[in-house]
Design a protein around this motif. Structure first.
Motif, PDB file in Angstrom:
ATOM      1  N   ARG A  47       0.816  -1.216   0.000  1.00  0.00           N
ATOM      2  CA  ARG A  47       0.000   0.000   0.000  1.00  0.00           C
ATOM      3  C   ARG A  47       0.852   1.269   0.000  1.00  0.00           C
ATOM      4  O   ARG A  47       0.350   2.350  -0.305  1.00  0.00           O
ATOM      5  CB  ARG A  47      -0.919   0.033   1.231  1.00  0.00           C
ATOM      6  CG  ARG A  47      -1.891  -1.122   1.335  1.00  0.00           C
ATOM      7  CD  ARG A  47      -2.710  -0.970   2.609  1.00  0.00           C
ATOM      8  NE  ARG A  47      -3.392  -2.208   2.978  1.00  0.00           N
ATOM      9  CZ  ARG A  47      -4.051  -2.362   4.120  1.00  0.00           C
ATOM     10  NH1 ARG A  47      -4.102  -1.355   4.987  1.00  0.00           N
ATOM     11  NH2 ARG A  47      -4.644  -3.515   4.402  1.00  0.00           N
ATOM     12  N   HIS A  48       2.115   1.149   0.381  1.00  0.00           N
ATOM     13  CA  HIS A  48       2.970   2.338   0.465  1.00  0.00           C
ATOM     14  C   HIS A  48       3.311   2.825  -0.940  1.00  0.00           C
ATOM     15  O   HIS A  48       3.619   2.015  -1.828  1.00  0.00           O
ATOM     16  CB  HIS A  48       4.251   2.023   1.232  1.00  0.00           C
ATOM     17  CG  HIS A  48       4.986   3.234   1.704  1.00  0.00           C
ATOM     18  ND1 HIS A  48       5.824   3.956   0.887  1.00  0.00           N
ATOM     19  CD2 HIS A  48       4.989   3.871   2.905  1.00  0.00           C
ATOM     20  CE1 HIS A  48       6.328   4.968   1.560  1.00  0.00           C
ATOM     21  NE2 HIS A  48       5.843   4.946   2.794  1.00  0.00           N
ATOM     22  N   PRO A  49       3.282   4.132  -1.182  1.00  0.00           N
ATOM     23  CA  PRO A  49       3.554   4.638  -2.536  1.00  0.00           C
ATOM     24  C   PRO A  49       4.950   4.328  -3.051  1.00  0.00           C
ATOM     25  O   PRO A  49       5.171   4.346  -4.268  1.00  0.00           O
ATOM     26  CB  PRO A  49       3.324   6.152  -2.398  1.00  0.00           C
ATOM     27  CG  PRO A  49       3.392   6.434  -0.930  1.00  0.00           C
ATOM     28  CD  PRO A  49       2.895   5.211  -0.250  1.00  0.00           C
ATOM     29  N   LEU A  50       5.900   4.046  -2.167  1.00  0.00           N
ATOM     30  CA  LEU A  50       7.272   3.750  -2.599  1.00  0.00           C
ATOM     31  C   LEU A  50       7.565   2.252  -2.623  1.00  0.00           C
ATOM     32  O   LEU A  50       8.728   1.862  -2.793  1.00  0.00           O
ATOM     33  CB  LEU A  50       8.278   4.452  -1.682  1.00  0.00           C
ATOM     34  CG  LEU A  50       8.354   5.974  -1.795  1.00  0.00           C
ATOM     35  CD1 LEU A  50       9.264   6.546  -0.720  1.00  0.00           C
ATOM     36  CD2 LEU A  50       8.847   6.386  -3.178  1.00  0.00           C
ATOM     37  N   VAL A  68       9.141   1.096  -5.889  1.00  0.00           N
ATOM     38  CA  VAL A  68      10.465   1.706  -6.026  1.00  0.00           C
ATOM     39  C   VAL A  68      11.490   0.937  -5.203  1.00  0.00           C
ATOM     40  O   VAL A  68      12.590   0.603  -5.670  1.00  0.00           O
ATOM     41  CB  VAL A  68      10.420   3.183  -5.593  1.00  0.00           C
ATOM     42  CG1 VAL A  68      11.833   3.776  -5.542  1.00  0.00           C
ATOM     43  CG2 VAL A  68       9.542   3.988  -6.539  1.00  0.00           C
ATOM     44  N   ILE A  69      11.138   0.622  -3.969  1.00  0.00           N
ATOM     45  CA  ILE A  69      12.076  -0.052  -3.066  1.00  0.00           C
ATOM     46  C   ILE A  69      12.351  -1.478  -3.518  1.00  0.00           C
ATOM     47  O   ILE A  69      13.503  -1.921  -3.576  1.00  0.00           O
ATOM     48  CB  ILE A  69      11.521  -0.029  -1.627  1.00  0.00           C
ATOM     49  CG1 ILE A  69      11.460   1.415  -1.112  1.00  0.00           C
ATOM     50  CG2 ILE A  69      12.379  -0.875  -0.702  1.00  0.00           C
ATOM     51  CD1 ILE A  69      10.748   1.570   0.209  1.00  0.00           C
ATOM     52  N   THR A  70      11.296  -2.210  -3.875  1.00  0.00           N
ATOM     53  CA  THR A  70      11.493  -3.615  -4.252  1.00  0.00           C
ATOM     54  C   THR A  70      12.046  -3.785  -5.657  1.00  0.00           C
ATOM     55  O   THR A  70      12.428  -4.896  -6.034  1.00  0.00           O
ATOM     56  CB  THR A  70      10.167  -4.391  -4.136  1.00  0.00           C
ATOM     57  OG1 THR A  70       9.148  -3.723  -4.894  1.00  0.00           O
ATOM     58  CG2 THR A  70       9.733  -4.509  -2.687  1.00  0.00           C
ATOM     59  N   SER A  71      12.101  -2.696  -6.434  1.00  0.00           N
ATOM     60  CA  SER A  71      12.724  -2.807  -7.755  1.00  0.00           C
ATOM     61  C   SER A  71      14.232  -2.986  -7.649  1.00  0.00           C
ATOM     62  O   SER A  71      14.872  -3.478  -8.577  1.00  0.00           O
ATOM     63  CB  SER A  71      12.410  -1.560  -8.590  1.00  0.00           C
ATOM     64  OG  SER A  71      13.084  -0.412  -8.085  1.00  0.00           O
ATOM     65  N   MET A  72      14.793  -2.619  -6.527  1.00  0.00           N
ATOM     66  CA  MET A  72      16.234  -2.732  -6.336  1.00  0.00           C
ATOM     67  C   MET A  72      16.602  -4.192  -6.067  1.00  0.00           C
ATOM     68  O   MET A  72      15.974  -4.855  -5.237  1.00  0.00           O
ATOM     69  CB  MET A  72      16.667  -1.857  -5.157  1.00  0.00           C
ATOM     70  CG  MET A  72      18.152  -1.679  -5.035  1.00  0.00           C
ATOM     71  SD  MET A  72      18.522  -0.435  -3.780  1.00  0.00           S
ATOM     72  CE  MET A  72      20.306  -0.510  -3.800  1.00  0.00           C
ATOM     73  N   PRO A  73      17.585  -4.736  -6.759  1.00  0.00           N
ATOM     74  CA  PRO A  73      17.956  -6.147  -6.564  1.00  0.00           C
ATOM     75  C   PRO A  73      18.280  -6.442  -5.104  1.00  0.00           C
ATOM     76  O   PRO A  73      18.978  -5.675  -4.429  1.00  0.00           O
ATOM     77  CB  PRO A  73      19.199  -6.311  -7.450  1.00  0.00           C
ATOM     78  CG  PRO A  73      19.067  -5.254  -8.492  1.00  0.00           C
ATOM     79  CD  PRO A  73      18.403  -4.093  -7.810  1.00  0.00           C
ATOM     80  N   LEU A  89      12.284  -7.174   3.571  1.00  0.00           N
ATOM     81  CA  LEU A  89      13.327  -6.184   3.839  1.00  0.00           C
ATOM     82  C   LEU A  89      12.814  -4.773   3.538  1.00  0.00           C
ATOM     83  O   LEU A  89      13.183  -3.816   4.228  1.00  0.00           O
ATOM     84  CB  LEU A  89      14.574  -6.485   3.008  1.00  0.00           C
ATOM     85  CG  LEU A  89      15.397  -7.697   3.454  1.00  0.00           C
ATOM     86  CD1 LEU A  89      16.577  -7.917   2.523  1.00  0.00           C
ATOM     87  CD2 LEU A  89      15.883  -7.512   4.884  1.00  0.00           C
ATOM     88  N   GLY A  90      11.972  -4.636   2.515  1.00  0.00           N
ATOM     89  CA  GLY A  90      11.386  -3.333   2.219  1.00  0.00           C
ATOM     90  C   GLY A  90      10.531  -2.838   3.364  1.00  0.00           C
ATOM     91  O   GLY A  90      10.570  -1.651   3.728  1.00  0.00           O
ATOM     92  N   ASP A  94      13.867  10.414  -6.599  1.00  0.00           N
ATOM     93  CA  ASP A  94      13.283  10.642  -7.922  1.00  0.00           C
ATOM     94  C   ASP A  94      11.983   9.878  -8.137  1.00  0.00           C
ATOM     95  O   ASP A  94      11.355  10.021  -9.194  1.00  0.00           O
ATOM     96  CB  ASP A  94      14.284  10.231  -9.013  1.00  0.00           C
ATOM     97  CG  ASP A  94      15.587  11.020  -8.923  1.00  0.00           C
ATOM     98  OD1 ASP A  94      15.566  12.117  -8.322  1.00  0.00           O
ATOM     99  OD2 ASP A  94      16.608  10.533  -9.428  1.00  0.00           O
ATOM    100  N   ASN A  95      11.610   9.032  -7.164  1.00  0.00           N
ATOM    101  CA  ASN A  95      10.393   8.221  -7.257  1.00  0.00           C
ATOM    102  C   ASN A  95      10.371   7.415  -8.564  1.00  0.00           C
ATOM    103  O   ASN A  95       9.410   7.461  -9.338  1.00  0.00           O
ATOM    104  CB  ASN A  95       9.141   9.101  -7.154  1.00  0.00           C
ATOM    105  CG  ASN A  95       7.884   8.268  -6.935  1.00  0.00           C
ATOM    106  OD1 ASN A  95       7.949   7.135  -6.478  1.00  0.00           O
ATOM    107  ND2 ASN A  95       6.742   8.838  -7.270  1.00  0.00           N
ATOM    108  N   ARG A  96      11.447   6.693  -8.798  1.00  0.00           N
ATOM    109  CA  ARG A  96      11.532   5.875 -10.004  1.00  0.00           C
ATOM    110  C   ARG A  96      12.078   4.496  -9.654  1.00  0.00           C
ATOM    111  O   ARG A  96      12.767   4.323  -8.645  1.00  0.00           O
ATOM    112  CB  ARG A  96      12.445   6.528 -11.048  1.00  0.00           C
ATOM    113  CG  ARG A  96      13.894   6.727 -10.607  1.00  0.00           C
ATOM    114  CD  ARG A  96      14.716   7.430 -11.664  1.00  0.00           C
ATOM    115  NE  ARG A  96      16.060   7.725 -11.208  1.00  0.00           N
ATOM    116  CZ  ARG A  96      17.086   6.873 -11.306  1.00  0.00           C
ATOM    117  NH1 ARG A  96      16.911   5.678 -11.849  1.00  0.00           N
ATOM    118  NH2 ARG A  96      18.290   7.211 -10.866  1.00  0.00           N
ATOM    119  N   SER A  97      11.756   3.533 -10.482  1.00  0.00           N
ATOM    120  CA  SER A  97      12.199   2.162 -10.251  1.00  0.00           C
ATOM    121  C   SER A  97      13.609   1.961 -10.785  1.00  0.00           C
ATOM    122  O   SER A  97      14.044   2.633 -11.730  1.00  0.00           O
ATOM    123  CB  SER A  97      11.250   1.171 -10.930  1.00  0.00           C
ATOM    124  OG  SER A  97       9.949   1.283 -10.376  1.00  0.00           O
TER     125      SER A  97
END
Length: 402
Positions: A266-269, A272-277, A283-284, A386-389
């Motif tokens: 539900r969090h807006p980020l 973005v956070i889970t896109s990082m390997p 952990l997110g 930057d709010n990007r993946s």
């Protein structure tokens, strides 16, 4: 008559807090015990407001014990700063009373340190419901995992009293099938009589993947012991109870994971956070629980320092250039960044290449992983800012010959 400014320090407790207010010279204006209930807190805030045009509030805890106090202060529009309990203890020795510790003295130390240190103390920001829920759920999951580890250890110990050979081959921590087996069969004689075929069918019906392998290993171990150990009946009952307890804990952990993922998504980020390997939803969620509002992170260096990944200097006299891990940082945030780096070093080619370079430079595995974690804080901060993946770098295509 109201003065210009006062400083209020709160020694936070479970049932009661102690509040001390000092003026610009450090003199005590008010020192009082305060019940951890909404009406008394609001009444005291109004009383202190009548004494000064501006009141600076500081607390020594930000845990659930302080949740009601911080919420009421935020509702009243107050800015609250944080002074760590270790800093309170270190400073208290210089105040009247020496090493003696009382709540009233601690509250005075907090207020006076706030007066002297001012803007150097970090500001506490109230959490929204989502962050509060993530903090509760991730902490609850950690408790469940710790309970499971303790139960597994007790199960190993009890299994030795029943059949040492069976305890040696049982992979209780890593293979759910062994726990399922011991919940049904415990005594060596019962395992021998059931045989590999029956045990395999039972495990298969329970959803165990490597059922035949576990059944074969269990029967082989049971055949090495024909003698009946003293207290076998009681030991078998305890093994069964502990195995069932592990299964129940596994179900609770699974349910808690589902709740964590539901709220994290539900969090807006979240994307973005889970896109990082290396950064999954668990952990997110722990990352958000540790930092609160990611928008408050001022820079990549601040995030690294917060996680204890930015070494600080230890210079003295002629000794210069020596660095060490800081004493004050978030262990929880450091664990998130370290574990995600550990995973990324295995599954992400770029991270693996960076890790290998550090190993070739002579660093041992843990320092090399810490270097990778520090590098990843820069990337994670940029993604959040930057709010990007995250996207892997596009491969460079060599120009073709004309």
């Amino acid at each position: 008559m109201a003065t210009d400014r006062l400083w209020a320090g709160v020694d936070v407790g479970k049932e009661q807090h102690w509040v001390c207010v000092v003026d610009g010279s450090g003199a005590v204006v008010l020192s009082r015990k305060l019940s951890n209930d909404e009406d008394p807190i609001r009444a005291l805030v109004a009383e202190i407001d009548a004494l000064a045009d501006q009141v600076c509030w500081t607390v020594d805890l930000s845990t659930v014990y302080a949740a009601l106090l911080l919420t009421v202060l935020a509702d009243a529009g107050k800015t609250v700063r944080y002074l760590a309990g270790r800093a309170v203890w270190q400073a208290s020795g210089t105040y009247r009373g020496g090493e003696a510790k009382t709540d009233a003295k601690d509250a005075r130390v907090i207020a006076d340190q706030s007066r002297m240190r001012g803007q150097d103390l970090p500001v506490l920001h109230p959490d929204d419901d989502l962050i509060a829920e993530l903090r509760m759920l991730t902490a609850h999951r950690a408790d469940l995992v710790a309970d499971r580890t303790r139960t597994i250890n007790r199960l190993h110990q009890q299994l030795v009293a029943l059949c040492p050979a069976l305890e040696r081959v049982a992979q209780l921590r890593s293979d759910r099938g062994w726990v399922v087996l011991l919940a049904r069969y415990q005594r060596p004689k019962a395992i021998r009589q059931s045989g590999v075929s029956r045990l395999s069918r039972m495990l298969t019906d329970a959803g165990v993947r490597n059922a035949a392998m576990i059944a074969s290993a269990a029967v082989a171990a049971a055949k090495t012991q024909m003698v009946r150990l003293p207290g076998e009946g009681v030991a078998a009952g305890l093994v069964a109870d502990l195995a069932k307890e592990v299964i129940a804990l596994d179900e609770r952990i699974k349910t808690t994971d589902a709740d964590i993922e539901d709220r994290f998504r539900r969090h807006p980020l979240a994307e973005v956070i889970t896109s990082m390997p290396g950064m999954g939803f668990r952990l997110g969620a722990e990352f958000l629980a540790a930092v609160g509002d990611p928008a408050l992170i001022g820079s990549a260096d601040q995030l690294a320092a917060w996680a204890g990944l930015a070494p600080v200097s230890r210079d003295s006299g002629k000794r210069t250039g020596r660095l060490h891990t800081p004493h004050r940082y978030s262990r929880r945030l450091r664990r998130v960044m370290y574990m995600s780096a550990l995973t990324a070093a295995r599954c992400d080619p770029d991270s693996r290449a960076y890790y290998q370079r550090k190993r070739q430079q002579g660093k041992r595995p843990i320092p090399a992983t810490i270097c990778l974690a520090r590098r990843r804080t820069n990337v994670l901060y940029a993604l959040i800012r930057d709010n990007r993946s995250w996207q892997p770098e596009s491969p460079q295509i060599a120009p073709t010959a004309a």
